[in-house]
Design a protein around this motif. Structure first.
Motif, short mmCIF file in Angstrom:
data_model
loop_
_atom_site.label_atom_id
_atom_site.label_comp_id
_atom_site.label_asym_id
_atom_site.label_seq_id
_atom_site.Cartn_x
_atom_site.Cartn_y
_atom_site.Cartn_z
N GLU A 143 0.83 -1.21 0.00
CA GLU A 143 0.00 0.00 0.00
C GLU A 143 0.87 1.26 0.00
O GLU A 143 0.62 2.21 -0.75
CB GLU A 143 -0.92 0.01 1.22
CG GLU A 143 -1.79 1.26 1.33
CD GLU A 143 -2.58 1.33 2.62
OE1 GLU A 143 -3.26 2.35 2.84
OE2 GLU A 143 -2.51 0.37 3.41
N GLU A 144 1.91 1.25 0.83
CA GLU A 144 2.83 2.39 0.86
C GLU A 144 3.61 2.49 -0.44
O GLU A 144 3.89 3.59 -0.93
CB GLU A 144 3.79 2.26 2.04
CG GLU A 144 3.14 2.20 3.40
CD GLU A 144 2.29 3.41 3.71
OE1 GLU A 144 2.63 4.53 3.22
OE2 GLU A 144 1.28 3.26 4.44
N ALA A 145 3.96 1.33 -1.02
CA ALA A 145 4.70 1.34 -2.29
C ALA A 145 3.86 1.97 -3.41
O ALA A 145 4.38 2.73 -4.23
CB ALA A 145 5.12 -0.08 -2.66
N ARG A 146 2.58 1.66 -3.44
CA ARG A 146 1.71 2.26 -4.46
C ARG A 146 1.64 3.78 -4.29
O ARG A 146 1.70 4.54 -5.26
CB ARG A 146 0.30 1.67 -4.35
CG ARG A 146 0.21 0.19 -4.69
CD ARG A 146 -1.23 -0.30 -4.67
NE ARG A 146 -1.26 -1.76 -4.69
CZ ARG A 146 -1.48 -2.52 -3.62
NH1 ARG A 146 -1.71 -1.95 -2.44
NH2 ARG A 146 -1.47 -3.83 -3.71
N ALA A 147 1.53 4.22 -3.03
CA ALA A 147 1.49 5.66 -2.77
C ALA A 147 2.82 6.32 -3.16
O ALA A 147 2.84 7.43 -3.69
CB ALA A 147 1.17 5.90 -1.30
N LEU A 190 9.28 9.27 0.77
CA LEU A 190 10.00 8.03 1.03
C LEU A 190 10.15 7.80 2.53
O LEU A 190 9.98 6.68 3.03
CB LEU A 190 11.37 8.07 0.35
CG LEU A 190 12.21 6.80 0.41
CD1 LEU A 190 11.53 5.67 -0.36
CD2 LEU A 190 13.60 7.05 -0.15
N ASN A 191 10.46 8.87 3.27
CA ASN A 191 10.61 8.76 4.72
C ASN A 191 9.29 8.42 5.40
O ASN A 191 9.23 7.57 6.29
CB ASN A 191 11.14 10.09 5.28
CG ASN A 191 12.53 10.42 4.79
OD1 ASN A 191 13.35 9.53 4.58
ND2 ASN A 191 12.79 11.69 4.59
N VAL A 192 8.20 9.08 4.97
CA VAL A 192 6.91 8.85 5.61
C VAL A 192 6.40 7.44 5.32
O VAL A 192 5.83 6.78 6.19
CB VAL A 192 5.88 9.91 5.16
CG1 VAL A 192 4.56 9.71 5.90
CG2 VAL A 192 6.41 11.32 5.41
N ALA A 193 6.63 6.96 4.09
CA ALA A 193 6.18 5.61 3.73
C ALA A 193 6.84 4.56 4.62
O ALA A 193 6.19 3.63 5.11
CB ALA A 193 6.49 5.33 2.26
N VAL A 194 8.14 4.72 4.85
CA VAL A 194 8.87 3.77 5.71
C VAL A 194 8.37 3.89 7.15
O VAL A 194 8.13 2.89 7.83
CB VAL A 194 10.38 4.04 5.65
CG1 VAL A 194 11.12 3.20 6.69
CG2 VAL A 194 10.91 3.73 4.25
N LEU A 195 8.20 5.12 7.62
CA LEU A 195 7.71 5.34 8.97
C LEU A 195 6.34 4.71 9.18
O LEU A 195 6.06 4.14 10.24
CB LEU A 195 7.64 6.84 9.25
CG LEU A 195 7.04 7.25 10.60
CD1 LEU A 195 7.93 6.76 11.73
CD2 LEU A 195 6.87 8.76 10.67
N ASN A 196 5.49 4.79 8.17
CA ASN A 196 4.13 4.27 8.30
C ASN A 196 4.09 2.77 8.63
O ASN A 196 3.20 2.31 9.35
CB ASN A 196 3.34 4.52 7.01
CG ASN A 196 2.67 5.88 7.01
OD1 ASN A 196 2.46 6.48 8.06
ND2 ASN A 196 2.34 6.39 5.84
N ILE A 197 5.04 2.02 8.11
CA ILE A 197 5.03 0.57 8.34
C ILE A 197 5.25 0.27 9.82
O ILE A 197 4.47 -0.45 10.45
CB ILE A 197 6.11 -0.13 7.48
CG1 ILE A 197 5.91 0.19 5.99
CG2 ILE A 197 6.08 -1.63 7.73
CD1 ILE A 197 4.55 -0.19 5.46
N ILE A 198 6.32 0.83 10.39
CA ILE A 198 6.59 0.56 11.80
C ILE A 198 5.55 1.22 12.68
O ILE A 198 5.14 0.68 13.71
CB ILE A 198 8.02 1.03 12.19
CG1 ILE A 198 8.41 0.56 13.59
CG2 ILE A 198 8.16 2.54 12.07
CD1 ILE A 198 8.60 -0.92 13.73
N TRP A 199 5.04 2.39 12.26
CA TRP A 199 4.08 3.12 13.07
C TRP A 199 2.74 2.38 13.14
O TRP A 199 2.05 2.45 14.15
CB TRP A 199 3.90 4.52 12.50
CG TRP A 199 3.58 5.58 13.51
CD1 TRP A 199 2.56 6.47 13.45
CD2 TRP A 199 4.26 5.87 14.73
NE1 TRP A 199 2.57 7.30 14.54
CE2 TRP A 199 3.60 6.95 15.35
CE3 TRP A 199 5.37 5.32 15.37
CZ2 TRP A 199 4.01 7.50 16.57
CZ3 TRP A 199 5.78 5.86 16.57
CH2 TRP A 199 5.11 6.93 17.16
N GLN A 200 2.37 1.68 12.08
CA GLN A 200 1.13 0.90 12.11
C GLN A 200 1.24 -0.24 13.11
O GLN A 200 0.27 -0.58 13.80
CB GLN A 200 0.82 0.35 10.71
CG GLN A 200 0.32 1.43 9.76
CD GLN A 200 0.02 0.89 8.38
OE1 GLN A 200 -0.94 0.15 8.17
NE2 GLN A 200 0.85 1.24 7.41
#
Length: 395
Positions: free
Chosen positions: A48-52, A71-81
């Motif tokens: 989902e983050e990759a598509r965004a 790129l930073n926010v997409a990576v952060l979103n994974i651990i943050w979820q």
């Protein structure tokens, strides 16, 4: 300085020790695995983050720019979820403020000098301490504490012990039930644990992805061959996923070679030996601070042929299949005390890299050389320098 967030009190998992550290690590390892770390059902969140990301990178195509902040926010979103059951919009700048402030404490700042030579503090008048150290650390602390305290408070207000949503819920339940593992648990400790996961799970992976983009721009032939392999395996209207991984060995080898040459946390994290040890004829007394220096191992000619060269093929066998890395390969540490987030980071690096290279080609601006030297302003780790690249959409 490392305990600034907790006013000098030892807490968390990165900078703690003994039973406190063991309990925190055991708790996190179990719960992160339960929440999907290293498992294929976490893959959809990363996709989902990759598509965004692909959508956002498209808006920068053709114009020289730094790697997009998304790129930073997409990576952060994974651990943050996993930690807080929350996903931020890719354009949300608010969540990056603490990291931006933290990165401002660099080698050019007197804060590090004062930390390493503490007696200097006695020579400085109060207004200089405020300007050079105290004020900086207070701004960092205030911005981070506000974010973390709000997150914990909202979880406490909506906590359902029968239906934990994330790491924070599990931690609060362990405190309330006074479980055996919660001997050292507290909301202050939880705040530090979230920060540890927040910084370690976000910063290392996002900066490794920045290195990957720079190395692809520097070595276009490697980039072309990786893209060719992706095109042969994955339809263009489908993002590469874990089901394609075994058929994309060059992609995985390229990621591993970037991990080797970049050696992001090149001095590792400090450890301490529990007994006196003799190593190479030298006595290392009990309680010494020890560092597993991956940056040295990754450039050791005893392990690697021409270690200064960027050659992903060194991770492939004669048939072009991925082979087991050599003993000297330790980007996530080694042994039982390796990075507890290795599985998650590897999954992110694979999927994000595959998605970006499937859809874009990275190159330097005309007449400009890509600089692969580490940023000297951040000596504690090998961060890439901020520099322009050209993002070109692939047909």
């Amino acid at each position: 300085m490392v305990h600034f967030l907790t006013d000098g009190q030892e807490a968390g998992v990165v900078m703690s020790n003994g039973k406190r550290w063991q309990n925190a690590r055991r708790f996190l390892l179990r719960n992160l695995r339960d929440l999907g770390m290293g498992k294929t059902y976490l893959e959809e969140s990363i996709l989902e983050e990759a598509r965004a990301l692909v959508k956002d990178f498209s808006s920068y195509a053709g114009t020289p720019c730094h790697a997009p902040e998304s790129l930073n926010v997409a990576v952060l979103n994974i651990i943050w979820q996993m930690v807080a059951n929350k996903r931020y919009d890719l354009y949300d700048k608010e969540v990056l403020k603490p990291i931006t402030i933290l990165r401002s404490v660099d080698a050019s700042s007197a804060a590090l000098l004062i930390e390493f030579i503490p007696w200097i503090r006695k020579l400085l008048p109060e207004f200089m301490k405020e300007k050079l150290l105290t004020g900086i650390m207070r701004r960092v602390k205030d911005s981070i504490v506000t974010l973390l305290k709000d997150t914990i408070d909202s979880h406490r207000a909506t906590l359902d012990p029968a239906n934990p949503r994330d790491v924070i819920d599990e931690y609060l339940i362990a405190i309330d039930e006074k479980s055996e593992i919660a001997e050292y648990f507290s909301e202050l400790d939880l705040m530090r644990i979230i920060f540890d996961l927040f910084s370690a799970g976000f910063d290392t992976t996002s900066n490794t992805l920045h290195w990957i983009i720079l190395y692809m721009a520097k070595y276009p032939e490697v980039q072309r061959r990786v893209q060719q392999q992706i095109d042969e395996v994955v339809p263009r209207d489908t993002l590469p996923s874990y089901q394609h991984k075994s058929r994309l060995p060059l992609l995985e080898a390229t990621v591993q070679e970037v991990l080797r040459v970049s050696s992001l946390i090149h001095n590792g994290v400090q450890r301490a030996n529990e007994t006196d040890i003799y190593l190479g004829g030298y006595l290392i007394p009990k309680g010494s601070w020890l560092f597993g220096c991956s940056g040295i191992c990754h450039m050791d000619s005893r392990y690697w042929e021409e270690p200064q060269e960027f050659r992903p093929e060194r991770f492939l066998d004669e048939e072009g299949k991925l082979k087991t890395p050599k003993e000297g390969f330790m980007p996530f540490g080694t042994g039982r005390r390796g990075c507890l987030g290795e599985g998650l980071s590897r999954m992110e690096l694979y999927i994000f890299t595959a998605a970006l290279l499937q859809n874009f080609t990275f190159s330097p601006p005309e007449g400009v050389e890509i600089d692969l030297e580490a940023n000297p302003k951040q000596p504690a780790s090998r961060m890439p320098k901020g520099q322009n690249i050209v993002i070109s959409t692939r047909e």
